[in-house]
Design a protein around this motif. Structure first.
Motif, PDB file in Angstrom:
ATOM      1  N   VAL A  80       0.866  -1.173   0.000  1.00 23.96           N
ATOM      2  CA  VAL A  80       0.000   0.000   0.000  1.00 23.96           C
ATOM      3  C   VAL A  80       0.906   1.228   0.000  1.00 23.96           C
ATOM      4  CG1 VAL A  80      -1.528   1.374   1.464  1.00 23.96           C
ATOM      5  CG2 VAL A  80      -2.004  -1.048   1.141  1.00 23.96           C
ATOM      6  N   SER A  82      -0.658   4.415  -0.976  1.00 26.85           N
ATOM      7  CA  SER A  82      -1.516   5.602  -0.872  1.00 26.85           C
ATOM      8  C   SER A  82      -2.846   5.222  -0.238  1.00 26.85           C
ATOM      9  CB  SER A  82      -1.775   6.166  -2.273  1.00 26.85           C
ATOM     10  OG  SER A  82      -2.543   5.223  -3.009  1.00 26.85           O
ATOM     11  N   LYS A  84      -5.630   5.624  -1.617  1.00 26.00           N
ATOM     12  CA  LYS A  84      -6.396   4.964  -2.699  1.00 26.00           C
ATOM     13  C   LYS A  84      -6.148   3.461  -2.716  1.00 26.00           C
ATOM     14  CE  LYS A  84      -7.696   8.099  -6.397  1.00 26.00           C
ATOM     15  NZ  LYS A  84      -6.804   9.309  -6.301  1.00 26.00           N
ATOM     16  N   ASP A  85      -4.845   3.077  -2.624  1.00 24.31           N
ATOM     17  CA  ASP A  85      -4.512   1.637  -2.584  1.00 24.31           C
ATOM     18  C   ASP A  85      -5.251   0.954  -1.444  1.00 24.31           C
ATOM     19  OD1 ASP A  85      -2.697   2.242  -4.523  1.00 24.31           O
ATOM     20  OD2 ASP A  85      -0.910   2.001  -3.259  1.00 24.31           O
ATOM     21  N   GLU A  87      -8.011   1.868   0.010  1.00 22.77           N
ATOM     22  CA  GLU A  87      -9.470   1.832  -0.190  1.00 22.77           C
ATOM     23  C   GLU A  87      -9.882   0.736  -1.156  1.00 22.77           C
ATOM     24  OE1 GLU A  87      -9.928   5.864  -1.412  1.00 22.77           O
ATOM     25  OE2 GLU A  87     -10.796   6.499   0.518  1.00 22.77           O
ATOM     26  N   LYS A  88      -9.051   0.498  -2.185  1.00 19.57           N
ATOM     27  CA  LYS A  88      -9.573  -0.312  -3.296  1.00 19.57           C
ATOM     28  C   LYS A  88      -9.384  -1.826  -3.135  1.00 19.57           C
ATOM     29  CE  LYS A  88      -5.663  -0.210  -6.460  1.00 19.57           C
ATOM     30  NZ  LYS A  88      -4.769   0.704  -7.108  1.00 19.57           N
ATOM     31  N   SER A  89      -8.472  -2.265  -2.258  1.00 21.12           N
ATOM     32  CA  SER A  89      -8.223  -3.715  -2.213  1.00 21.12           C
ATOM     33  C   SER A  89      -8.692  -4.353  -0.923  1.00 21.12           C
ATOM     34  CB  SER A  89      -6.739  -4.009  -2.381  1.00 21.12           C
ATOM     35  OG  SER A  89      -6.278  -3.438  -3.559  1.00 21.12           O
ATOM     36  N   ASP A  90      -8.706  -5.676  -0.966  1.00 17.59           N
ATOM     37  CA  ASP A  90      -9.034  -6.471   0.210  1.00 17.59           C
ATOM     38  C   ASP A  90      -7.725  -7.001   0.783  1.00 17.59           C
ATOM     39  OD1 ASP A  90     -10.159  -8.062   2.094  1.00 17.59           O
ATOM     40  OD2 ASP A  90     -10.741  -9.653   0.692  1.00 17.59           O
ATOM     41  N   SER A 130      -9.188  -3.297   7.500  1.00 16.70           N
ATOM     42  CA  SER A 130      -8.657  -3.944   6.298  1.00 16.70           C
ATOM     43  C   SER A 130      -8.589  -5.462   6.412  1.00 16.70           C
ATOM     44  CB  SER A 130      -7.234  -3.422   6.026  1.00 16.70           C
ATOM     45  OG  SER A 130      -6.367  -3.881   7.053  1.00 16.70           O
TER      46      SER A 130
END
Ligand SMILES: [Zn+2]
Length: 390
Positions: A80, A82, A84-85, A87-90, A130
């Motif tokens: 990770v 940022s 954004k990173d 937020e977008k992944s599991d 997360s």
């Protein structure tokens, strides 16, 4: 100075050294005839032994994040860089390597209320949700938020429960070549329940006209905390001696605040709670943090002081050639008073204000060899004369 920064040494809240320092301060104030009280609270001490991170037999140098839980996990590595990173992944069941943009600033701890920008709070909350098993944080240096340490711990928070370690940016680059592979992280770290306290010494009866002189007595784990902030405590004790026969019409309050360098600032929170209806009675706060550096002047910085107070202080400063007026700076306990509408004077070393990228504070290098004790005498003499003239 020797007792605090050499004999006792590190004094993080809840540690043995912290208890010895506050005991010593209380004894000295009482001996000098001050009416002394303590404000006790719970805190975590922390004991970290070691941490190991390895991928396919290759090991990486990592350090346990202060106050982290320990762990022993084997899981795939994800990265990770940022928000954004994040937020977008599991990240369920993974070890996250945090590096790049997201790892530029030490994340403010969850219960640190004085400065906690939204991108920090958002990062912390996304991490907590997360599903990650552990975090490996690659960082460089950021002296304004984390002192002179390199790498700095991205997370330093006894209220954050995902185990974490930190490493240099170089180790992070090496680790980033292993994204998707299984890594094993073994971290031996232990939280220890403890108690700690502030010390409050008073002189004079009129609690409607208080002058509160503060310095934080705790240090970072691993640092003897000479300039940060044994020197402030020494100035308080010198002043307690100079003012021991004070019979003026103000109430002088000398407070060793316990927690400025601790993730949840428990002593400060305790003092605020105890004074929440009484900040109006404080005419002035004088906070000493970072005074006595071996070169350069000592600075007095003014926050919302009346013309009268400013003039009296300026007159005293003119008598001390090595004490000058300095610019305002926010990272100290005077901010608590300023935020509660109390005027303040903050005292530090010009060198610290001029060298934001210094590599001394919060490290072993912050020891008695960087201190000029005659500067502490000057500050206490100046404050004695200023307070008696008020
Ligand atoms: Zn400090």
């Amino acid at each position: 100075m020797k007792a605090l920064s050499s004999h006792i040494g590190e004094r993080p809240v809840g540690s043995d050294g912290n208890r010895k320092a506050t005991d010593l301060f209380k004894e000295e104030l009482t001996f000098l005839g001050w009416n002394t009280q303590t404000q006790e609270f719970n805190a975590l001490d922390w004991n970290a032994k070691s941490a190991e991170l390895s991928v396919n037999g290759e090991s990486f140098e990592v350090f346990v994040s202060p106050y982290s839980l320990g762990c022993s996990v084997t899981a795939p590595i994800a990265e990770v860089a940022s928000l954004k990173d994040l937020e977008k992944s599991d990240f369920k069941g993974k070890i996250i390597l945090l590096h790049g943009e997201i790892a530029k600033e030490q994340l403010m701890s969850k219960n640190f209320v004085f400065y906690n920008p939204s991108h920090h709070r958002k990062t912390v909350s996304l991490l907590e949700n997360s599903g990650a098993l552990a975090l490996a944080c690659a960082t460089g240096r950021n002296a304004s938020l984390a002192g002179g340490v390199n790498p700095f711990p991205l997370i330093e928070d006894g209220d954050f429960d995902i185990p974490s370690v930190y490493m240099t940016e170089e180790e992070g680059v090496k680790l980033s070549k292993n994204i998707g592979k299984e890594a094993t992280l073994i971290s031996k770290s232990e939280r220890i329940r403890a108690k700690a306290y502030n010390v409050v010494g008073k002189k004079g009866d009129d609690s409607n006209k208080r002058i509160v002189i503060t310095a934080h007595i705790d240090s970072k784990k691993g640092s003897p905390g000479a300039i940060d902030n044994a020197t402030g405590v020494v100035v308080q004790l010198l002043l307690a001696e100079l003012l021991k026969d004070y019979k003026g019409d103000k109430q002088i309050e000398i407070v060793a605040l316990n927690g400025e360098d601790y993730y949840s600032t428990p002593g400060q929170m305790n003092y605020i709670e105890a004074n929440k209806d009484n900040f109006d009675n404080i005419l002035l706060n004088i906070n000493i943090d970072g005074a006595g550096y071996i070169t350069g002047e000592t600075t007095f910085s003014f926050f919302n002081t009346s013309e009268k107070i400013y003039k009296k202080a300026s007159k005293v400063l003119r008598e001390f050639s090595e004490i000058i007026e300095g610019p305002q700076w926010p990272q100290g306990d005077h901010s608590i008073f300023v935020q509660n509408g109390v005027p303040a004077i903050a005292i530090t070393s010009k060198w610290l204000l001029d060298n934001h990228d210094q590599d001394i504070t919060h490290t072993k290098r912050d020891n008695i060899s960087i201190i000029d004790c005659s500067r502490l005498v000057d500050v206490s003499l100046a404050l004695n004369s200023f307070i008696r003239n008020l």
